[in-house]
Design an enzyme around this catalytic site. Sequence first.
Site, PDB file in Angstrom:
ATOM      1  N   LYS A 116       0.860  -1.171   0.000  1.00  6.77           N
ATOM      2  CA  LYS A 116       0.000   0.000   0.000  1.00  6.77           C
ATOM      3  C   LYS A 116       0.902   1.229   0.000  1.00  6.77           C
ATOM      4  O   LYS A 116       1.878   1.268   0.736  1.00  6.77           O
ATOM      5  CB  LYS A 116      -0.801  -0.082   1.305  1.00  6.77           C
ATOM      6  N   HIS A 118      -0.215   4.505   0.401  1.00  9.22           N
ATOM      7  CA  HIS A 118      -0.785   5.672   1.080  1.00  9.22           C
ATOM      8  C   HIS A 118      -0.977   5.309   2.549  1.00  9.22           C
ATOM      9  O   HIS A 118      -0.634   4.195   2.963  1.00  9.22           O
ATOM     10  CB  HIS A 118      -2.116   6.055   0.439  1.00  9.22           C
TER      11      HIS A 118
END
Length: 227
Positions: A116, A118
């Site tokens: 991921k 973010h």
Amino acid sequence: MSATSYAASIIETALASEQPILRFGTFTLKSGRSSPYFFNFGLFNTGSLLLALASAFADAILDAYPEIGSSSAGPDTPKVLFGPAYKGIPLVAAIASELARRGRDIGYSYNRKEKKDHGEGGSIVGAPLKGQKVLIVDDVITAGTAIREAHKIVESEGGQTAGIVEALDREERGQGELSTVQEVEKELGVKVTSVVKMRDIVAWLKEKGKLDEMKAMEEYRAKWGVN
Ligand SMILES: O=P(O)(O)OC[C@H]1O[C@H](OP(=O)(O)OP(=O)(O)O)[C@H](O)[C@@H]1O
């Protein structure tokens, strides 16, 4: 030899569940072998079944690491449980909370299958592994791919694999003379602990006088079992 109490408890829970988790009969495995039993850990799919499984895992872990999560735990005692995605995730969460219920507080973490970029980012969620002795937890070890991968993740995060715990050890040969569990133990130099072993199922069948099933298991073990 008799089955450990936690193995017997999981065997009984598995046989009594609405959708049978443990079945006796004839099952063709991915390896092509015709097995007289089949354990489907994906079917521990209700709160009470997960609790029973986590409790048996906690028993097996305390048996293998009596000081885990206690104030007397030494430097080699695992401090964090790591559950490889996906099936290891609910396992480590449930086992860590069951251990806490018994007064043994340790960390738990797991990986994301996809990174991921973010929010908090990264591929690991939960307790940091850096500088920690880590116990890897998974449901089953078949070819050992998932466990070897989990070990690499632990090392790349700066942790050290201190041991491995799985739900079931079928105790049968892989390609050569050793079982996958024995190969992994040799390769990684750590102990693999299992909640239920094939021999526990045989012992349990004997104790309960289920001799036809026991005989089929013994025949299978003579053909494919490890020494
Ligand atoms: O020893 P192996 O041959 O690797 O097989 C065992 C692995 O396979 C299954 O997971 P899977 O890889 O299907 O992923 P999942 O947990 O996301 O279902 C299982 O939960 C183990 O992690």
